[in-house]
Scaffold this motif. Structure first.
Motif, PDB file in Angstrom:
ATOM      1  N   THR A  58       0.791  -1.471  -0.058  1.00 55.25           N
ATOM      2  CA  THR A  58      -0.002   0.161  -0.041  1.00 55.25           C
ATOM      3  C   THR A  58       0.619   1.163  -0.093  1.00 55.25           C
ATOM      4  OG1 THR A  58      -1.563  -1.127   1.030  1.00 55.25           O
ATOM      5  CG2 THR A  58      -1.688   1.112   1.117  1.00 55.25           C
ATOM      6  N   THR A  59       2.107   1.136   0.623  1.00 54.64           N
ATOM      7  CA  THR A  59       3.062   2.373   0.518  1.00 54.64           C
ATOM      8  C   THR A  59       3.805   2.561  -0.688  1.00 54.64           C
ATOM      9  OG1 THR A  59       4.778   1.097   1.655  1.00 54.64           O
ATOM     10  CG2 THR A  59       2.872   2.005   3.120  1.00 54.64           C
ATOM     11  N   VAL A  60       3.798   1.585  -1.690  1.00 55.23           N
ATOM     12  CA  VAL A  60       4.521   1.646  -2.845  1.00 55.23           C
ATOM     13  C   VAL A  60       3.832   2.378  -3.979  1.00 55.23           C
ATOM     14  CG1 VAL A  60       5.880   0.410  -4.538  1.00 55.23           C
ATOM     15  CG2 VAL A  60       5.802  -0.508  -2.330  1.00 55.23           C
ATOM     16  N   GLU A  61       4.266   3.575  -4.256  1.00 60.08           N
ATOM     17  CA  GLU A  61       3.537   4.248  -5.159  1.00 60.08           C
ATOM     18  C   GLU A  61       3.952   4.167  -6.433  1.00 60.08           C
ATOM     19  OE1 GLU A  61       4.333   8.437  -3.693  1.00 60.08           O
ATOM     20  OE2 GLU A  61       3.443   7.881  -1.706  1.00 60.08           O
ATOM     21  N   ALA A  62       5.115   3.789  -6.835  1.00 58.95           N
ATOM     22  CA  ALA A  62       5.419   3.437  -8.218  1.00 58.95           C
ATOM     23  C   ALA A  62       4.771   1.990  -8.771  1.00 58.95           C
ATOM     24  CB  ALA A  62       7.114   3.196  -7.989  1.00 58.95           C
ATOM     25  N   ALA A  63       4.948   2.075  -9.880  1.00 60.37           N
ATOM     26  CA  ALA A  63       4.351   0.741 -10.756  1.00 60.37           C
ATOM     27  C   ALA A  63       5.024  -0.379 -10.875  1.00 60.37           C
ATOM     28  CB  ALA A  63       3.875   0.968 -12.063  1.00 60.37           C
ATOM     29  N   HIS A  64       5.272  -0.844  -9.201  1.00 64.40           N
ATOM     30  CA  HIS A  64       6.266  -1.993  -9.109  1.00 64.40           C
ATOM     31  C   HIS A  64       5.260  -2.976  -8.332  1.00 64.40           C
ATOM     32  CE1 HIS A  64       9.887   0.908  -8.311  1.00 64.40           C
ATOM     33  NE2 HIS A  64       9.570   0.995  -9.684  1.00 64.40           N
ATOM     34  N   GLU A  65       5.810  -4.390  -8.969  1.00 63.82           N
ATOM     35  CA  GLU A  65       5.099  -5.716  -8.440  1.00 63.82           C
ATOM     36  C   GLU A  65       5.940  -6.395  -7.469  1.00 63.82           C
ATOM     37  OE1 GLU A  65       4.039  -7.732 -11.966  1.00 63.82           O
ATOM     38  OE2 GLU A  65       2.511  -6.497 -12.430  1.00 63.82           O
ATOM     39  N   VAL A  66       5.190  -7.056  -6.603  1.00 65.98           N
ATOM     40  CA  VAL A  66       6.046  -7.845  -5.631  1.00 65.98           C
ATOM     41  C   VAL A  66       6.888  -8.854  -6.229  1.00 65.98           C
ATOM     42  CG1 VAL A  66       5.850  -9.546  -3.544  1.00 65.98           C
ATOM     43  CG2 VAL A  66       3.850  -8.021  -4.041  1.00 65.98           C
ATOM     44  N   ASN A  67       8.217  -9.069  -5.990  1.00 63.33           N
ATOM     45  CA  ASN A  67       9.237  -9.817  -6.441  1.00 63.33           C
ATOM     46  C   ASN A  67       9.645 -10.676  -5.223  1.00 63.33           C
ATOM     47  OD1 ASN A  67      11.305  -7.490  -6.042  1.00 63.33           O
ATOM     48  ND2 ASN A  67      12.588  -9.221  -6.210  1.00 63.33           N
ATOM     49  N   SER A  68       9.700 -10.395  -4.102  1.00 62.49           N
ATOM     50  CA  SER A  68      10.338 -11.258  -2.940  1.00 62.49           C
ATOM     51  C   SER A  68       9.752 -10.943  -1.718  1.00 62.49           C
ATOM     52  CB  SER A  68      11.678 -11.543  -3.193  1.00 62.49           C
ATOM     53  OG  SER A  68      12.553 -10.233  -2.907  1.00 62.49           O
ATOM     54  N   LEU A  69       9.899 -11.734  -0.749  1.00 68.98           N
ATOM     55  CA  LEU A  69       9.600 -11.653   0.690  1.00 68.98           C
ATOM     56  C   LEU A  69      10.482 -12.244   1.360  1.00 68.98           C
ATOM     57  CD1 LEU A  69       7.479 -13.501   2.158  1.00 68.98           C
ATOM     58  CD2 LEU A  69       6.003 -12.168   0.643  1.00 68.98           C
ATOM     59  N   HIS A  70      10.545 -11.982   2.660  1.00 64.57           N
ATOM     60  CA  HIS A  70      11.376 -12.853   3.685  1.00 64.57           C
ATOM     61  C   HIS A  70      10.789 -12.312   5.122  1.00 64.57           C
ATOM     62  CE1 HIS A  70      15.178 -14.405   5.731  1.00 64.57           C
ATOM     63  NE2 HIS A  70      14.189 -15.035   6.065  1.00 64.57           N
ATOM     64  N   CYS A  71      10.224 -13.370   5.708  1.00 66.03           N
ATOM     65  CA  CYS A  71       9.563 -12.967   7.072  1.00 66.03           C
ATOM     66  C   CYS A  71      10.043 -14.081   8.199  1.00 66.03           C
ATOM     67  CB  CYS A  71       7.962 -12.777   6.889  1.00 66.03           C
ATOM     68  SG  CYS A  71       7.106 -14.324   6.422  1.00 66.03           S
ATOM     69  N   TYR A  72      10.003 -13.280   9.311  1.00 69.26           N
ATOM     70  CA  TYR A  72      10.395 -14.118  10.590  1.00 69.26           C
ATOM     71  C   TYR A  72       9.044 -14.108  11.454  1.00 69.26           C
ATOM     72  CZ  TYR A  72      15.051 -14.389   9.495  1.00 69.26           C
ATOM     73  OH  TYR A  72      16.457 -14.481   9.056  1.00 69.26           O
ATOM     74  N   PHE A  73       8.722 -15.314  11.817  1.00 60.93           N
ATOM     75  CA  PHE A  73       7.558 -15.388  12.830  1.00 60.93           C
ATOM     76  C   PHE A  73       8.244 -15.449  14.387  1.00 60.93           C
ATOM     77  CE2 PHE A  73       6.461 -17.618   8.718  1.00 60.93           C
ATOM     78  CZ  PHE A  73       4.986 -17.092   8.535  1.00 60.93           C
ATOM     79  N   LEU A 113       8.644  -8.597   8.254  1.00 58.57           N
ATOM     80  CA  LEU A 113       8.845  -8.936   6.819  1.00 58.57           C
ATOM     81  C   LEU A 113       9.639  -7.849   6.241  1.00 58.57           C
ATOM     82  CD1 LEU A 113       5.969 -10.375   4.591  1.00 58.57           C
ATOM     83  CD2 LEU A 113       7.009  -8.074   4.187  1.00 58.57           C
ATOM     84  N   ASP A 114      10.312  -8.372   5.370  1.00 61.32           N
ATOM     85  CA  ASP A 114      11.065  -7.471   4.334  1.00 61.32           C
ATOM     86  C   ASP A 114      10.531  -7.744   2.837  1.00 61.32           C
ATOM     87  OD1 ASP A 114      13.198  -6.004   5.831  1.00 61.32           O
ATOM     88  OD2 ASP A 114      13.910  -7.850   6.425  1.00 61.32           O
ATOM     89  N   ALA A 115      10.113  -6.735   2.167  1.00 65.21           N
ATOM     90  CA  ALA A 115       9.477  -7.178   0.937  1.00 65.21           C
ATOM     91  C   ALA A 115      10.107  -6.276  -0.260  1.00 65.21           C
ATOM     92  CB  ALA A 115       8.004  -6.990   0.868  1.00 65.21           C
ATOM     93  N   SER A 116      10.247  -6.789  -1.215  1.00 61.67           N
ATOM     94  CA  SER A 116      10.870  -6.144  -2.450  1.00 61.67           C
ATOM     95  C   SER A 116       9.807  -6.074  -3.782  1.00 61.67           C
ATOM     96  CB  SER A 116      12.389  -6.956  -3.148  1.00 61.67           C
ATOM     97  OG  SER A 116      12.726  -6.150  -4.149  1.00 61.67           O
ATOM     98  N   PHE A 117      10.098  -4.598  -4.265  1.00 63.31           N
ATOM     99  CA  PHE A 117       8.950  -4.775  -5.434  1.00 63.31           C
ATOM    100  C   PHE A 117       9.754  -4.350  -6.587  1.00 63.31           C
ATOM    101  CE2 PHE A 117       7.001  -3.963  -1.227  1.00 63.31           C
ATOM    102  CZ  PHE A 117       5.414  -4.650  -1.427  1.00 63.31           C
ATOM    103  N   HIS A 118       9.680  -4.769  -7.856  1.00 63.14           N
ATOM    104  CA  HIS A 118      10.303  -4.597  -8.914  1.00 63.14           C
ATOM    105  C   HIS A 118       9.251  -3.993 -10.164  1.00 63.14           C
ATOM    106  CE1 HIS A 118      12.777  -6.639 -12.361  1.00 63.14           C
ATOM    107  NE2 HIS A 118      13.121  -5.365 -12.144  1.00 63.14           N
TER     108      HIS A 118
END
Length: 285
Positions: A58-73, A113-118
């Motif tokens: 929701t905070t990514v304003e550019a036209a970028h799509e999810v390309n990866s994520l890494h999360c710790y529970f 969670l860390d997420a990357s958008f491309h």
């Protein structure tokens, strides 16, 4: 009657999941899930991860799509108490955007969670052979009764392969029970949700756990510890995907599972890696 094929709209359980992915924005980079659900025990980790990804996107304003994520529970979430998602805008670039999210419940962090958008970008493609075409198609596999499944599995139509694909620990076809919105972020979040259902049971099976989900015959405390996903191409979570899982190692009370999600045409859509807690319970007394 198969409620996903009759064109009548989403199944109530998938509608509820979409509702829980609709977060309340309480500040520029702070979001809240007002009502995570009713039940006993702990919240399904896939739900919290999916909500964290939704907050990040929701905070990514550019036209970028999810390309990866890494999360710790980090701690089990609890029913009946709101979860707040704090987003840190790590980087906004022309090609990539990066976000970090901490999910907090009652003052304690339960997930990071860390997420990357491309940005969409042309590039060479290599076709990797997968199990599709060597296993039965979805309509050749018996459908599971959703009432016999744990709550977190009910939004999905699941067809378990027995035996699994060659060399795999667990393999099943899966799709959402109804049409999802066109928003690709919603599909990425639903894929994140469903990807957490399977890796732990695959790790248990490698230790000799019986039954369809590997829960029989072992007295273990289990939980997802950390979870990584790579989104190779946009796909719809309301169309059939083959989830192929391989337990690759267990040691020191932890198990590692590799997973892959394949389209019916044989394209690799998502890669998954998860480490799980597999702790033998000590006898009381």
């Amino acid at each position: 009657m198969d409620d996903i094929d009759d064109g009548s709209g989403p199944h109530p359980d998938i509608s509820l999941l979409i509702e829980r992915l609709t977060l309340e924005r309480i500040d520029r980079d702070i979001f809240r899930s007002p009502h995570p659900g009713d039940g006993e025990g702990r919240l399904f980790g896939g739900q919290v991860a999916a909500q964290a990804l939704r907050a990040a996107a929701t905070t990514v304003e550019a036209a970028h799509e999810v390309n990866s994520l890494h999360c710790y529970f980090m701690r089990p979430g609890r029913f009946g108490s709101p979860v707040t998602f704090l987003v840190d805008r790590i980087r906004d670039g022309s090609s990539f955007s990066t976000r970090r999210v901490v999910a907090v419940q009652e003052g304690e962090a339960i997930l990071n969670l860390d997420a990357s958008f491309h940005a969409e970008e042309e590039g060479d493609e290599v076709v990797v052979p997968g199990p599709v075409g060597r296993v039965p198609a979805p309509d050749e596999v018996e459908r599971e009764d959703p009432e016999d499944q744990p709550t977190q599995r009910r939004p999905f139509d699941r067809r378990e392969l027995d035996p699994p694909a060659d060399g795999s620990t667990r393999t099943f076809w899966i799709r959402a029970r109804g049409d999802l919105p066109e928003d690709p972020v919603v599909h990425a979040c639903v894929l994140t949700y469903l990807s957490d259902s399977g890796p732990v049971s695959a790790a248990r099976r490698s230790l000799g756990g019986g039954g369809r989900w590997g829960w029989e015959g072992l007295d273990l405390m289990t939980a997802s510890l950390d979870h990584t996903m790579w989104f190779h191409r946009p796909v719809r979570a309301d169309q059939w995907l083959l989830y192929d899982l391989r337990a690759v190692g267990v040691g020191r009370a932890r198990g590692l599972t590799h997973g892959s999600l394949w389209t019916t045409s044989g394209d690799l859509a998502v890669s998954v890696a998860q480490e799980s807690l597999l702790r033998r319970r000590r006898p009381r007394g």
